[in-house]
Design an enzyme around this catalytic site. Structure first.
Site, PDB file in Angstrom:
ATOM      1  CG  ASP A  14      -0.960  -0.257   0.883  1.00 31.33           C
ATOM      2  OD1 ASP A  14      -2.043  -0.298   1.768  1.00 31.33           O
ATOM      3  OD2 ASP A  14      -1.213  -0.347  -0.347  1.00 31.33           O
ATOM      4  CG  HIS A  67      -7.236  -3.627  -2.993  1.00 31.99           C
ATOM      5  ND1 HIS A  67      -7.414  -4.587  -1.667  1.00 31.99           N
ATOM      6  CD2 HIS A  67      -6.865  -2.548  -2.321  1.00 31.99           C
ATOM      7  CE1 HIS A  67      -7.075  -3.797  -0.577  1.00 31.99           C
ATOM      8  NE2 HIS A  67      -6.811  -2.558  -0.970  1.00 31.99           N
ATOM      9  CE  LYS A  99     -11.140   0.507  -7.733  1.00 32.09           C
ATOM     10  NZ  LYS A  99     -10.347  -0.246  -7.029  1.00 32.09           N
TER      11      LYS A  99
HETATM   12  P1  13P Z   1      -6.743   0.800  -6.204  1.00 26.30           P
HETATM   13  O1  13P Z   1      -6.612  -0.765  -6.717  1.00 26.30           O
HETATM   14  O2  13P Z   1      -8.215   1.183  -6.257  1.00 26.30           O
HETATM   15  O3  13P Z   1      -5.915   1.628  -6.484  1.00 26.30           O
HETATM   16  O4  13P Z   1      -6.623   0.847  -4.453  1.00 26.30           O
HETATM   17  C1  13P Z   1      -5.325   0.916  -3.884  1.00 26.30           C
HETATM   18  C2  13P Z   1      -5.019   0.656  -2.482  1.00 26.30           C
HETATM   19  O5  13P Z   1      -6.102   0.483  -1.761  1.00 26.30           O
HETATM   20  C3  13P Z   1      -3.901   0.110  -2.050  1.00 26.30           C
HETATM   21  O6  13P Z   1      -3.839  -0.317  -0.563  1.00 26.30           O
END
Ligand code: 13P
Length: 316
Positions: free
Chosen positions: A81, A179, A183
């Protein structure tokens, strides 16, 4: 069984989205596999740069290899990621990851293209697929910090040019999510008009939605009641997942919600049992609750119940 995201996306496209869950430790891994087995869903394990260095990437990879053995029916991809170029190469060369994300979205368009192209070339030579990002999500995620004023939605015409120029396999688009647990401050929401336009220009091409935790309000309330301070936390409405999937979103990223489950379980446990100090007691509760959380999320994503069909497709 570890597969590429490409295979999972082929099955999901236009119908449902695959849950991409970030994990950092053993307890999350166990809950993740249990939850996906319970809901019979294919899934994506995401490891961030921070997760890989939390202890040592070798520990984390070994835990996932062990899970692959312990849960022989599981079908999943292992994905990096938000990788930078060097971390992508490290994962590509490790022979363990089936998918990497190169995130050069903070760079100017041409530079993003050049970096992504280099990663695609090296990954494809080894049969590994690449997610790239264009546009900028707001919010904070480990080393990625983007203020609200810097965040920009993906331009659909640029998305088409970018995909054609780089040869990437999927594209993370900025459509209004961010993220973390905070949000939206008001009535902002997802920009489906941007997705619609991108799908028109890139029919059949898998899109990715980052920043998709729902930040359930009952979870936030329980955390705050147990001493937390998450005032104003707000997330994405999970009822938007399927409409997004119909517009070509095949991967939906969820990290924050899992952390909230961990936080609530541990806060409540030690608040209610101040004499306790055994890590295994809340650990057991967390694994069971995280599994339930994953199973429920997969229902919202539409991936629940798809496992046997994906297996049949892979055998063909
Ligand atoms: P969240 O913070 O909404 O859980 O998003 C996680 C994300 O996009 C990881 O790449």
């Amino acid at each position: 069984m570890i597969v590429t995201t490409k295979e999972l996306f082929k099955h999901a496209y236009g119908k449902y989205a695959i849950g991409a869950y970030n994990i950092n430790n053993l307890e999350q891994c166990v809950g993740l596999f249990d939850g996906n087995m319970k809901s019979k869903a294919p899934f994506i394990i995401q490891l961030s740069k921070g997760a890989r260095s939390y202890t040592n990437k070798v520990f984390l990879e070994a835990i996932i290899r062990a899970a692959d053995e312990i849960y022989p029916d599981a079908i999943f991809a292992v994905h990096l990621d938000h990788g930078d170029e060097q971390t992508c190469y490290d994962c590509i060369d490790s022979g363990f990851y089936s998918s990497v994300m190169i995130d050069a979205s903070s760079k100017p368009f041409e530079e993003n293209v050049e970096i992504t192209k280099r990663v695609v070339e090296r990954a494809h030579a080894k049969g590994i697929v690449v997610e790239a990002e264009l546009g900028q999500l707001g919010g904070v995620e480990e080393h990625v910090v983007v203020s609200e004023s810097e965040a920009k939605l993906t331009n659909p015409a640029d998305a088409k040019r970018f995909v054609e120029a780089t040869g990437c396999d999927s594209l993370a688009c900025a459509i209004g999510t961010s993220h973390g647990a905070f949000k939206f401050t008001g009535t902002q929401g997802l920009h489906f008009e941007v997705l619609t336009e991108i799908q028109k220009l890139l029919p059949g091409f898998p899109l990715v939605m980052h920043g998709s935790s729902s930040v359930p309000q009952d979870e936030v309330a329980r955390i705050n009641a147990a001493g937390g301070k998450l005032n104003g936390a707000k997330g994405v409405d999970a009822d938007q997942f399927l409409p997004a999937a119909k517009l070509g979103v095949t991967k939906i990223n969820i990290d924050t919600d899992g952390r909230l489950v961990w936080c609530r379980v541990h806060r409540e446990h030690f608040l209610n049992k101040p004499e306790d100090f055994d890590l295994r007691k809340p650990g057991k509760v967390f694994m069971a609750e995280y599994a339930d959380f994953i199973a429920a999320k997969n229902v919202k994503l539409g991936s629940a119940g798809q496992l046997d069909d994906v297996r049949a497709m892979l055998k063909k």
